[in-house]
Write an enzyme that holds these catalytic residues in place. Structure first.
Site, PDB file in Angstrom:
ATOM      1  N   GLU A 160       0.933  -0.637  -5.173  1.00  0.00           N
ATOM      2  CA  GLU A 160      -0.037   0.433  -5.405  1.00  0.00           C
ATOM      3  C   GLU A 160       0.779   1.723  -5.511  1.00  0.00           C
ATOM      4  O   GLU A 160       1.099   2.364  -4.509  1.00  0.00           O
ATOM      5  CB  GLU A 160      -1.043   0.530  -4.252  1.00  0.00           C
ATOM      6  CG  GLU A 160      -2.147   1.541  -4.537  1.00  0.00           C
ATOM      7  CD  GLU A 160      -2.590   2.348  -3.334  1.00  0.00           C
ATOM      8  OE1 GLU A 160      -3.624   3.012  -3.420  1.00  0.00           O
ATOM      9  OE2 GLU A 160      -1.887   2.342  -2.307  1.00  0.00           O
TER      10      GLU A 160
ATOM     11  N   ASP B 196       0.818  -1.206   0.000  1.00  0.00           N
ATOM     12  CA  ASP B 196       0.000   0.000   0.000  1.00  0.00           C
ATOM     13  C   ASP B 196       0.857   1.263   0.000  1.00  0.00           C
ATOM     14  O   ASP B 196       1.935   1.301   0.601  1.00  0.00           O
ATOM     15  CB  ASP B 196      -0.897  -0.017   1.243  1.00  0.00           C
ATOM     16  CG  ASP B 196      -1.864   1.149   1.284  1.00  0.00           C
ATOM     17  OD1 ASP B 196      -2.744   1.204   0.410  1.00  0.00           O
ATOM     18  OD2 ASP B 196      -1.739   2.002   2.185  1.00  0.00           O
TER      19      ASP B 196
END
Length: 836
Positions: free
Chosen positions: A557, A504
Site C-alpha cells: 500500500e 500497510d
C-alpha cells in the site's frame, strides 16, 4: 539457514520418569565433614546394611508429585500484582503428603557477596545461575535455592535427602559432601504444604549459540523458534523455555500465574553480549499466563508482555500465553499448486474482510463455516484480512499492533485461526493478510522503550515519533529489530499458511519527511529524504519471503510515485535504488481519480474524462491492484453506492457500470465487504455490513441482491477470460478503441490474452441510451457477442442490451480500426463482448 538448539526436543515427547539421579557413594558422602551421617535412601543398586537389612538410618523418600506447580492451584485466582491469598504460594504449590526424614550433615554454604545478594533479590542480577543451583567446590557440592515464602528446602536425589540451611530472604543453601553434581529435585516446604519441583537453575541454556549469533547478525529467519515462550523437553525434563531480548536491562524475571505474578524466585540469565535473557522453567506448560519483569537501567521496574508471544490474553487483558500448536493442516493440495502461475499473470480478485465485524460475534471456527462458502459463491479468488495480529484497541481495526506473532484472541486461539485459513484453502480461496511493520503503539506494557531505553523504536525521538498516528516507528537500521520484522513476515506465511502480505503504510516508511515539516526531520547520509534503512528492510523482507515461501505474494500500500516498488531488488532504477521487491502495488491514483469521476453528475463528467484514462499512462510502471478498500467507505467518505449521484436507480446503475469498468481495466481487483451488495451506509467496525438488506422480506432486497449477483458474474466471467488477467502488466494486453469520447461519457478498449484472443469493453457513464453507437474493432473477428451487461434486469437494470451477435462492417472503419460494430449502449452501464 535455521538455527536449532542442540538441547531442544519435540514438545510432544513424553516426560521422563522422575528420580533418576545417581547417589554419591564416597566415604565423605556417607559421613559428612561434620561427622554426622548424611541421610541416604536405599535403592535397588544400594548395598544392604549389616546382616542384609537396609541401613537403619534410611528413611523413605516422599513421593514426587509429578505434577507441574501450575496445575496444583486454582488458575486465574489473582490479578497482576494482587497480594497472595492466605495460604497461597508464589510457585502455585499444592499440599503434598508429609514426608519422613531426619537431620542431615549439610555444611553451611559460603555467604553470597553482599552486592550479588542485593542484585539477585532486587531482580537486577545478570547471571543468577552462577549463584543459584548446584556448583562443585572443594570438598563437596554447593546448593543454593531462592524460594520466597518457603519454610524449608530439601535436596532430593537418588539415595539422598538433605535439608538446606535457611539463609534469609527466601534463600536456602548448603554444601553436601558429594564428588559430583547429581540429578536432583527440590522439596519446597511452606507453612501448610509441600511441593516437589525441578530446580530451574540446574539446566544449561535452552537456546543455542548459533541462534544467538544469527539473531545478533539480523539473519535468524525462524526467530520464533529461538525467542519467546517455547514448551519443550530440555535435558529430559518437560517445561517451557523463556527468552527475551532486553539488552539495556539490568535484570529480567519471569512472572505469571504459576508464581502468582511474583518473579522474585525466577530471575533470568543474560546470554553474553546478545542482549538475550533466558530461563527454562520445568513443569510449566501450555496455557500459562506470563510476562517479563524488567529492571530498567535506572533501577525501576516495568512489566512487559512478550514481543514474541504466539498467543495472548483477550483484550483488554494483555498477558502473554504459553502456546504450542496442535493443528493438523489439510490444505496440501492448495499449498502445492498455489505457486504454479505468477500472481501478476493469474486471476486475482480479492474480497477484503474485517473478521471481527463481517459477522459480529463469530469465532474463527464459526467463521470457517460461513466465510469460505460465501466468498467461493461470489467467485473471488482471494480474501484479504484486515490485521489479525493482536492489538489492544479495536477501534484501530488492527493497525496498531502489540502482539506481532499472535493472532488476536478476540475470536479464538492461534490454532482456531489456522482452522479458518485451512477451511478457506480447502474451498479454493487464497488468504492475504494486512501486515503492519510501519509503527507500533506506545502502550507501557508493550514495545515502547521495552527495556527502559528506545529499543524497537529509533533512538532519535523525532525520528521515532509517527506524526500522524501518535505511534512509534521501528528502527529499521538495527539488526535485531529488522530480524524481528523479517522473521515475522516469514512466520505468518510458514506457520499459518498465509498466501500474501499486504504491507500497510509503506509510504510512511520510505520517506524521512513523511508528514513532517522542514526542520522536523534529518536528511540521510546522501542529503536525501529517503529512509535508507527502511528501503533495505523492505528489500530484505521481500527477498526472504519469496525465497522461503513459494507462491506467496507481497502487496504494497504505497501512495507515492516511488520508483520500482514491484521491481526486483537487484534491478537498480534511475533513482539509484534497487527495486523494493513487492509482487503487487495498490493503485491509489486510479482509485482516487476514478472515484472522483463517478462521483460527478453525468453532465459534468466530460470535464473530468481524463481522470478515467490517466491511469493508462503509468499502468505498466508497476504491477497494480485496483483497490476499493475499507479506507474509501469510512470517516465521512460514504459507501461506494452512496458516492454516486442521482436517484437510487442511478446510484446503483453507476456502481454497476463502475464495477464492470474496474474488472475490465488492467490490474487486479479488490472490493471491501458490504460493497458487493450496494450497502448504503458507511462501514463501522462495531456492527459490520448491513446483511438485513438481503433479507427477502425487505422491499428493496432485489436491488441489493442484483448488485451482488453482478459481482458474482463479474468474477466468473473474469476468471474464465484470460484476456482480463494474463497480460495485466504489459502493454500487449491492452489497446484503446476510444479513450477520448468525453462528450458521450463513453470509454471503449480491448483486452488481449497471450494467444491474442480479445475482449471488448464499452462503458457508458451517461444516463441515456446510445443506439447504434459506432465502435471500431479488429478485422479478424467474424462476430461479437455480449457476454456481460451491467444493465441486465437480473442486476436491477433496465434490460437494454444486444441479444444478437454483432457483425463487423468492414466498409465503415472507425476509431482508426478497419471495421466497426454498432451496439446499443445501455444507460449508466458497461458491456463486455467476446468473439463468437
Amino acid at each position: 539457514m535455521t538455527a536449532r538448539s542442540s538441547s531442544r526436543r519435540p514438545s510432544q515427547e513424553p516426560a521422563p520418569t522422575r528420580g533418576t539421579a545417581v547417589r554419591d557413594t564416597s566415604p565423605e558422602a556417607a559421613t559428612g565433614r561434620s561427622g554426622v551421617p548424611a541421610t541416604f535412601l536405599p535403592g535397588r543398586d544400594e548395598p544392604a546394611g549389616p546382616g542384609g537389612a537396609a541401613s537403619p538410618t534410611a528413611a523413605p523418600a516422599p513421593a514426587a508429585t509429578g505434577t507441574p506447580p501450575s496445575a496444583e492451584r486454582p488458575p486465574h485466582q489473582r490479578d497482576h500484582g494482587e497480594p497472595l491469598p492466605e495460604g497461597a504460594r508464589p510457585d502455585g504449590s499444592a499440599p503434598a503428603p508429609e514426608p519422613s526424614g531426619g537431620s542431615h550433615g549439610v555444611r553451611t554454604a559460603p555467604p553470597l557477596d553482599p552486592g550479588d545478594r542485593d542484585r539477585l533479590l532486587s531482580g537486577a542480577h545478570h547471571d543468577p545461575h552462577a549463584l543459584l543451583g548446584a556448583h562443585p567446590l572443594r570438598g563437596g557440592v554447593l546448593f543454593r535455592v531462592l524460594r520466597p515464602y518457603a519454610k524449608g528446602v530439601t535436596v532430593l536425589a537418588k539415595g539422598l535427602r538433605a535439608d538446606l540451611h535457611d539463609e534469609g530472604d527466601g534463600l536456602f543453601g548448603g554444601v553436601l559432601p558429594l564428588s559430583a553434581i547429581p540429578e536432583y529435585e527440590l522439596l519446597v516446604s511452606y507453612d501448610d504444604n509441600e511441593v516437589t519441583v525441578h530446580d530451574p537453575y540446574r539446566f544449561l541454556p535452552a537456546v543455542g549459540e548459533l541462534d544467538l549469533h544469527l539473531f545478533g547478525e539480523g539473519r535468524h529467519e525462524e526467530l520464533w523458534q529461538a525467542m519467546g515462550a517455547m514448551p519443550m523437553v530440555h535435558q529430559e525434563v518437560t517445561g517451557t523455555r523463556f527468552t527475551v531480548w532486553a539488552p539495556n536491562a539490568r535484570g529480567v524475571r519471569v512472572v505469571g500465574n504459576f508464581n502468582y505474578w511474583d518473579g522474585t524466585g525466577f530471575p533470568m540469565r543474560s546470554l553474553g553480549s546478545s542482549g538475550v535473557w533466558e530461563l527454562f522453567l520445568p513443569g510449566i506448560g501450555e496455557g500459562e499466563l506470563y510476562k517479563f519483569e524488567i529492571t530498567r537501567p535506572d533501577g525501576t521496574r516495568t512489566l512487559r508482555a512478550d514481543p514474541m508471544a504466539r498467543r495472548t490474553e483477550c483484550p483488554p487483558a494483555n498477558a502473554s500465553v504459553v502456546h504450542a500448536s496442535h493443528h493438523r493442516w489439510q490444505d496440501a493440495a492448495w499449498m502445492e499448486r498455489r505457486g504454479e502461475r505468477p500472481v501478476h499473470a493469474a486471476p486475482f480478485s480479492v474480497y477484503e474482510v474485517h473478521l471481527g465485524s463481517w459477522r459480529p460475534g463469530l469465532t474463527y471456527r464459526q467463521l470457517a463455516q460461513q466465510l469460505p462458502a460465501y466468498v467461493a459463491d461470489l467467485g473471488f479468488t482471494h480474501v484479504e484480512l484486515m490485521p489479525v495480529a493482536e492489538h489492544p484497541f479495536g477501534g484501530s481495526w488492527g493497525y496498531q499492533v502489540t502482539g506481532f506473532y499472535a493472532p488476536t484472541a478476540r475470536m479464538g486461539t492461534p490454532d482456531d485461526f489456522k482452522y479458518l485459513v485451512d477451511a478457506l484453502h480447502r474451498a479454493g480461496i487464497g488468504v492475504l493478510m494486512d501486515w503492519v511493520p510501519a509503527h507500533f503503539p506506545r502502550d507501557e506494557w508493550a514495545l515502547a522503550e521495552f527495556d527502559g531505553r528506545p529499543l524497537y523504536e529509533h533512538e532519535d525521538p523525532a525520528r521515532a515519533a509517527h506524526p500522524d498516528w501518535g505511534t512509534l516507528e521501528f528502527d529499521y537500521g538495527r539488526a535485531e529489530v529488522r530480524n524481528f520484522l523479517v522473521a515475522n513476515a516469514v512466520y505468518w506465511c510458514e506457520e499459518f499458511h498465509i498466501d500474501g502480505l499486504r504491507v500497510d503504510a509503506v509510504a510512511s516508511m520510505l520517506y524521512l519527511d513523511y508528514s513532517r515539516e522542514p526542520g522536523e526531520w534529518t536528511p540521510n547520509a546522501h542529503g536525501g529524504r529517503e529512509n535508507l534503512d527502511a528501503v533495505a528492510f523492505l528489500q530484505e523482507m521481500n527477498a526472504t519471503v519469496y525465497r522461503r515461501c513459494p507462491g506467496v505474494v507481497t502487496v504494497a500500500e504505497e501512495s507515492t510515485a516511488w520508483d520500482g516498488v514491484t521491481r526486483a531488488t537487484h534491478h537498480v532504477g534511475p533513482g539509484g535504488f534497487g527495486g523494493l521487491g513487492f509482487g503487487l502495488k495498490w493503485n491509489m491514483g486510479w482509485m482516487h481519480d476514478s472515484l472522483g469521476y463517478v462521483s460527478k453528475e453525468p453532465v459534468h463528467r466530460k470535464y473530468h474524462h481524463n481522470e478515467m484514462t490517466f491511469s493508462m499512462v503509468y499502468a505498466y510502471s508497476e504491477n497494480y491492484v485496483l483497490p476499493i478498500s475499507h479506507d474509501e467507505v469510512v470517516h465521512g467518505k460514504r459507501s461506494l453506492v452512496s458516492k454516486m449521484p442521482g436517484d437510487w436507480w442511478q446510484q446503483r446503475a453507476t456502481q454497476r457500470a463502475y464495477l464492470g469498468f474496474m474488472w475490465a481495466h488492467p490490474g487486479k481487483q479488490l472490493l471491501f465487504m458490504g460493497q458487493e451488495f450496494a450497502q448504503g451506509a458507511e462501514w463501522a467496525e462495531g456492527h459490520g455490513p448491513d446483511w438485513w438488506l438481503l433479507d427477502p422480506s425487505y422491499s428493496a432486497e432485489p436491488d441489493h441482491r442484483g448488485v451482488r449477483d453482478l459481482v458474482r458474474d463479474l468474477n466468473r466471467r473474469y476468471t474464465d477470460t484470460p484476456a482480463l488477467w494474463e497480460q495485466d502488466t504489459v502493454p500487449e494486453g491492452f489497446s484503446w478503441i476510444d479513450g477520448g469520447a468525453s462528450e458521450d461519457n463513453v470509454f471503449s478498449f480491448l483486452r488481449y490474452g497471450t494467444d491474442g484472443t480479445p475482449l471488448l469493453a464499452v462503458s457508458n457513464f451517461s444516463p441515456v441510451v446510445r443506439h447504434a453507437y459506432p465502435v471500431g474493432v479488429p478485422e479478424d473477428v467474424a462476430a461479437w457477442r455480449e457476454v456481460l451487461n451491467t444493465d441486465d434486469v437480473r442486476y436491477g437494470g433496465s434490460g437494454v442490451g444486444n441479444p444478437e451477435p454483432l457483425v463487423p462492417d468492414a466498409t465503415v472503419p472507425w476509431n482508426g480500426r478497419p471495421a466497426s460494430i454498432t451496439p446499443v449502449l445501455p444507460p449508466l452501464a458497461t458491456v463486455w463482448l467476446r468473439p463468437v
